[in-house]
Design an enzyme around this catalytic site. Structure first.
Site, PDB file in Angstrom:
ATOM      1  N   GLU A  32       0.840  -1.205   0.000  1.00  0.00           N
ATOM      2  CA  GLU A  32       0.000   0.000   0.000  1.00  0.00           C
ATOM      3  C   GLU A  32       0.872   1.251   0.000  1.00  0.00           C
ATOM      4  O   GLU A  32       0.561   2.241  -0.668  1.00  0.00           O
ATOM      5  CB  GLU A  32      -0.917   0.021   1.226  1.00  0.00           C
ATOM      6  N   TYR A  64     -14.635  26.562  -1.312  1.00  0.00           N
ATOM      7  CA  TYR A  64     -14.592  25.107  -1.425  1.00  0.00           C
ATOM      8  C   TYR A  64     -13.488  24.616  -2.360  1.00  0.00           C
ATOM      9  O   TYR A  64     -12.998  23.511  -2.207  1.00  0.00           O
ATOM     10  CB  TYR A  64     -15.947  24.513  -1.807  1.00  0.00           C
ATOM     11  N   GLU A  84      -7.868   6.267   9.969  1.00  0.00           N
ATOM     12  CA  GLU A  84      -8.313   7.046  11.122  1.00  0.00           C
ATOM     13  C   GLU A  84      -7.393   8.250  11.337  1.00  0.00           C
ATOM     14  O   GLU A  84      -7.863   9.357  11.602  1.00  0.00           O
ATOM     15  CB  GLU A  84      -8.337   6.180  12.385  1.00  0.00           C
ATOM     16  N   LYS A 109     -11.766   4.061   1.468  1.00  0.00           N
ATOM     17  CA  LYS A 109     -10.641   3.300   0.916  1.00  0.00           C
ATOM     18  C   LYS A 109     -11.230   2.146   0.101  1.00  0.00           C
ATOM     19  O   LYS A 109     -11.290   1.006   0.550  1.00  0.00           O
ATOM     20  CB  LYS A 109      -9.761   2.797   2.067  1.00  0.00           C
TER      21      LYS A 109
END
Length: 133
Positions: A32, A64, A84, A109
């Site tokens: 990853e 934005y 997290e 994910k």
């Protein structure tokens, strides 16, 4: 819930950014980190947009486009093991503008290394602006 914002109160205005797709190198597994993968970010900011609407002035709200760029830089930046941790970094960035009373960030994910068929994995965090000391 903090006293900073009452979602049932008079200021329920929100700016929402959904589906921001950014390549990052987050995860526990070495592959990853090496190969990277796409992360999808959703962000909701609670703030009073009355002044911006009255004056038609972008400097009196949260831009934005600038928000999207700031969040993308975090996702594309320094790798972390956990989404997290990434979600906390993103929500902290959402709370930087003083106008923002509360922020909610979801980090998706969709290519998580799970050996089963699934649609999505996401972590969502909600934080209120800290009370002044």
């Amino acid at each position: 819930m903090s006293a900073a914002v009452d979602p049932t109160g008079p200021h329920q205005d929100r700016i929402t950014l959904r589906g921001l797709r950014v390549r990052g190198h987050h995860g526990v597994l070495p592959a990853e980190r090496e190969l990277g993968q796409e992360f999808v970010v959703d962000a909701v900011l609670w703030l009073d947009v009355t002044d911006a609407a009255r004056t038609d002035d972008v400097t009196r709200t949260v831009h934005y486009g600038e928000l999207a760029e700031a969040l993308a830089a975090i996702v594309a930046g320094e790798p972390v093991d956990l989404i997290e941790t990434l979600a906390h970094r993103l929500v902290d960035a959402c709370l930087r503008p003083p106008r923002v009373l509360r922020a909610e960030v979801s980090v998706h994910k969709p290519a998580a290394p799970i050996p089963l068929v699934f649609d999505d994995v996401a972590v969502t965090v909600v934080r209120d602006r800290p009370e002044p000391r």
